[in-house]
Design a protein around this motif. Structure first.
Motif, PDB file in Angstrom:
ATOM      1  N   LYS A  75      60.194   4.642  68.302  1.00  0.00           N
ATOM      2  CA  LYS A  75      59.731   4.577  66.698  1.00  0.00           C
ATOM      3  C   LYS A  75      59.185   5.884  66.055  1.00  0.00           C
ATOM      4  CE  LYS A  75      58.693   0.490  69.580  1.00  0.00           C
ATOM      5  NZ  LYS A  75      58.005  -0.960  69.952  1.00  0.00           N
ATOM      6  N   GLN A  76      58.523   5.742  65.089  1.00  0.00           N
ATOM      7  CA  GLN A  76      58.406   6.725  64.058  1.00  0.00           C
ATOM      8  C   GLN A  76      56.672   6.354  64.069  1.00  0.00           C
ATOM      9  OE1 GLN A  76      59.789   8.915  62.064  1.00  0.00           O
ATOM     10  NE2 GLN A  76      61.556   8.843  63.033  1.00  0.00           N
ATOM     11  N   SER A  77      55.981   7.255  63.909  1.00  0.00           N
ATOM     12  CA  SER A  77      54.635   7.359  64.585  1.00  0.00           C
ATOM     13  C   SER A  77      54.316   6.910  62.515  1.00  0.00           C
ATOM     14  CB  SER A  77      53.159   8.654  64.496  1.00  0.00           C
ATOM     15  OG  SER A  77      53.910   9.214  63.918  1.00  0.00           O
ATOM     16  N   GLN A  78      52.968   7.185  61.823  1.00  0.00           N
ATOM     17  CA  GLN A  78      52.346   7.355  60.865  1.00  0.00           C
ATOM     18  C   GLN A  78      52.921   7.450  60.030  1.00  0.00           C
ATOM     19  OE1 GLN A  78      48.524   6.836  61.518  1.00  0.00           O
ATOM     20  NE2 GLN A  78      48.050   4.864  61.930  1.00  0.00           N
ATOM     21  N   GLU A  79      53.226   7.578  58.703  1.00  0.00           N
ATOM     22  CA  GLU A  79      53.347   8.390  57.702  1.00  0.00           C
ATOM     23  C   GLU A  79      52.881  10.459  57.985  1.00  0.00           C
ATOM     24  OE1 GLU A  79      55.283   8.888  54.324  1.00  0.00           O
ATOM     25  OE2 GLU A  79      56.043   5.843  55.069  1.00  0.00           O
ATOM     26  N   LYS A  80      53.311  11.457  57.982  1.00  0.00           N
ATOM     27  CA  LYS A  80      52.802  12.346  57.978  1.00  0.00           C
ATOM     28  C   LYS A  80      51.755  12.465  56.982  1.00  0.00           C
ATOM     29  CE  LYS A  80      53.615  17.576  56.484  1.00  0.00           C
ATOM     30  NZ  LYS A  80      54.283  18.555  56.380  1.00  0.00           N
ATOM     31  N   GLY A  81      50.205  13.257  57.693  1.00  0.00           N
ATOM     32  CA  GLY A  81      48.953  13.299  56.381  1.00  0.00           C
ATOM     33  C   GLY A  81      48.150  12.028  57.414  1.00  0.00           C
ATOM     34  N   SER A  82      48.858  10.720  57.834  1.00  0.00           N
ATOM     35  CA  SER A  82      48.349   9.700  58.086  1.00  0.00           C
ATOM     36  C   SER A  82      47.920   9.152  59.254  1.00  0.00           C
ATOM     37  CB  SER A  82      48.732   8.667  57.493  1.00  0.00           C
ATOM     38  OG  SER A  82      48.098   7.346  57.525  1.00  0.00           O
ATOM     39  N   VAL A  83      46.035   9.070  59.605  1.00  0.00           N
ATOM     40  CA  VAL A  83      45.836  10.039  60.833  1.00  0.00           C
ATOM     41  C   VAL A  83      44.548   9.321  61.097  1.00  0.00           C
ATOM     42  CG1 VAL A  83      45.614  11.112  63.272  1.00  0.00           C
ATOM     43  CG2 VAL A  83      46.700  12.055  61.458  1.00  0.00           C
TER      44      VAL A  83
END
Length: 124
Positions: A75-83
């Motif tokens: 599963k992919q986490s959120q978009e890069k930079g979006s924490v």
């Protein structure tokens, strides 16, 4: 020599080349196994004495199967930079707790030195 004979000879040569390539792969696999045992022994004996640069160079031989932001299970986490934010000030300013502390949080800490940052979501 006729065209058919040339074609026949060409096929024989291709077949012979394919067999040589298969034999070569088998020999390389056997050599690799032999060398693996040698390398493993040397690594076990000396790895702890390598410098950080030497360890990094060795690590470069191994392709990383990790994908930045990927989690176990594919599963992919959120978009890069979006924490997700970890803290939220009463003003609505949010911060993940990563990286440089935002000025609003620095100012809040100066005004409230005995308190931890308010957890997200902030409840007034």
């Amino acid at each position: 020599m006729t065209y058919a004979e040339i074609q026949k000879k060409e096929k024989e040569l291709r077949d012979a080349l394919q067999k040589l390539e298969q034999d070569k792969e088998k020999l390389l696999a056997a050599e690799a196994t032999k060398h693996f045992e040698d390398i493993h022994g040397k690594m076990s004996e000396f790895f702890q004495h390598f410098t950080a640069e030497q360890k990094a160079e060795l690590k470069s031989f191994f392709p990383s199967d990790k994908v930045r932001g990927a989690k176990k299970g594919g599963k992919q986490s959120q978009e890069k930079g979006s924490v997700q934010p970890k803290y939220e000030l009463p003003t609505g300013e949010k911060w993940s707790g990563r990286g440089r502390t935002p000025i609003a949080f620095q100012e809040w800490k100066k005004a409230n030195p005995d308190h931890e940052y308010p957890a997200y979501p902030h409840k007034s």
